[in-house]
Design an enzyme around this catalytic site. Structure first.
Site: not given
Ligand code: DCP
Ligand code: MG
Length: 354
Positions: A10, A105-106
């Site tokens: 992730d 992203d995962e």
């Molecule tokens: N995303 C979004 N709306 C949300 C959650 C996520 O648009 N409610 C998008 C933005 C994030 C991406 O999806 O960058 C990936 O989600 P993640 O939950 O993996 O969050 P992040 O990668 O940003 O942070 P983390 O380091 O906690 O994984």
């Molecule tokens: Mg993420």
């Protein structure tokens, strides 16, 4: 059965990290990628500097600005995120073809039989993280275990830039200690229901036998019974190809008024937009389904020259409605489906999430 070797990768603060990478001025600053506060936008994600102020995904941008007045709002660049996603997939593919993307992203990777014969899932996870860092200038967190459930939770443990291994002998104790809100697959509503039953951790959940779990939670109770014992045989499913996304509504009373049909189309279009948005998908074809009060059903299709922009779905659905011979009949159901998704490249004949 020998143990499987599963990695869940992730990316850290995915959209925000890409923006900080591409715009040196944003490095080290609290930034939020998403909508603007005065346009009632929400935060898609926030940089780690912004998270220190309590800012998180799905928070209204206005609230984010209140918590951190000097935060920088950045407009999302989805095409860039998709292309990075595809670069990440290329890195995964060096090691295995068993890749199951969950979002941009995962992904889960099954590296039981990796292409290089490395054999160690921890070593592979390290190499993948290293490649992402040196080639894409981004960081990822990885969870390594013998099943998907544990690997996914593990990847979240040492974020950012984490690598957590939970071996077979540690799984049961790990799950017993786990707060139930952290169980992937247990949403907020179920967690609350469990709390009402005095279930707060895996150990509490383990006290319930299978019939009890099924009685309280329905069919999924069997899944809870297994995962709390570390049993998860779900295979890593490569490329679940997205064929269509559709929503439909059967009305309490048949609809006769054209205006009511338009209102329903608007509601359905909004629902389908949300689901497309969640999967970052856009399709070329829209299908409108209409079921009459006599249960006769017809569909009408429209294929656009480019993927239908999600804010135009309502317009095209209304246009199709005009082509339906209603002849004063009542309508009991309407449905909108989007299909014919944009393909990535000719050599990659899949909907590319990675
Ligand atoms: N995303 C979004 N709306 C949300 C959650 C996520 O648009 N409610 C998008 C933005 C994030 C991406 O999806 O960058 C990936 O989600 P993640 O939950 O993996 O969050 P992040 O990668 O940003 O942070 P983390 O380091 O906690 O994984
Ligand atoms: Mg993420």
């Amino acid at each position: 059965m020998p143990f499987r070797k599963i990695i869940h990768v992730d990316m850290d603060a995915f959209y925000a990290s890409i923006e900080q990478r591409d715009n040196p001025a944003y490095k080290g600053l609290p930034i939020a990628v998403g909508g603007l506060p005065h346009q009632r936008g929400v935060v898609a994600t926030a940089s780690y500097e912004a998270r220190a102020f309590g800012i998180h995904s799905a928070m209204p941008s206005r609230k984010a600005q209140e918590l951190c007045p000097h935060i920088v709002f950045v407009k999302p660049r989805f095409e860039v995120y998709k292309s990075v996603s595809s670069n990440i997939r290329s890195i995964f593919k060096r090691y295995t073809d068993l890749i199951e993307p969950l979002s941009l992203d995962e992904a889960y990777l099954d590296v039981t039989n990796d292409k290089y014969g490395i054999g160690s899932a921890i070593e592979i996870a390290q190499q993948i993280k290293h490649a992402i860092k040196t080639e894409l200038l981004l960081t990822a967190s990885a969870g390594v275990s013998t099943n998907k459930f544990v690997a996914k939770i593990a990847s979240d443990i040492n974020k950012p830039d984490g690598l957590t291994f939970i071996g077979p002998s540690k799984i049961e104790v790990f799950i017993e200690k786990l707060p139930i809100e952290k169980f992937h697959g247990i949403g907020k509503v179920t967690a609350k229901k469990m709390n009402n039953l005095q279930i707060y951790t895996g150990a509490d959940l383990k006290q319930l036998d299978k019939p009890d779990l099924i009685r309280h939670f329905g069919k999924i109770g069997k899944f809870y019974y297994d995962i709390v014992r570390g049993i998860d045989d779900r295979p890593v499913q490569p490329f679940r190809e997205l064929k269509s996304i559709g929503v439909e509504d059967t009305f309490g009373k048949d609809l006769f008024e054209y205006q009511d049909l338009c209102t329903e189309i608007k509601i359905l279009a909004e629902k389908v937009c949300k689901r497309l948005d969640a999967k970052q998908a856009q399709g070329f074809t829209l299908t409108l389904k209409v079921k009459f009060s006599d249960f006769k059903q017809i569909t009408r299709n429209y294929t656009h020259h480019i993927p239908i922009p999600i804010n135009e779905i309502e317009y095209f659905a209304l246009d199709l409605l005009k082509r339906v011979p209603i002849d004063g009949k009542g309508i009991r159901l309407l449905g909108i489906t989007i299909s014919n998704f944009r393909l990535n490249t000719p050599s990659d004949n899949q909907l590319s999430l990675f």
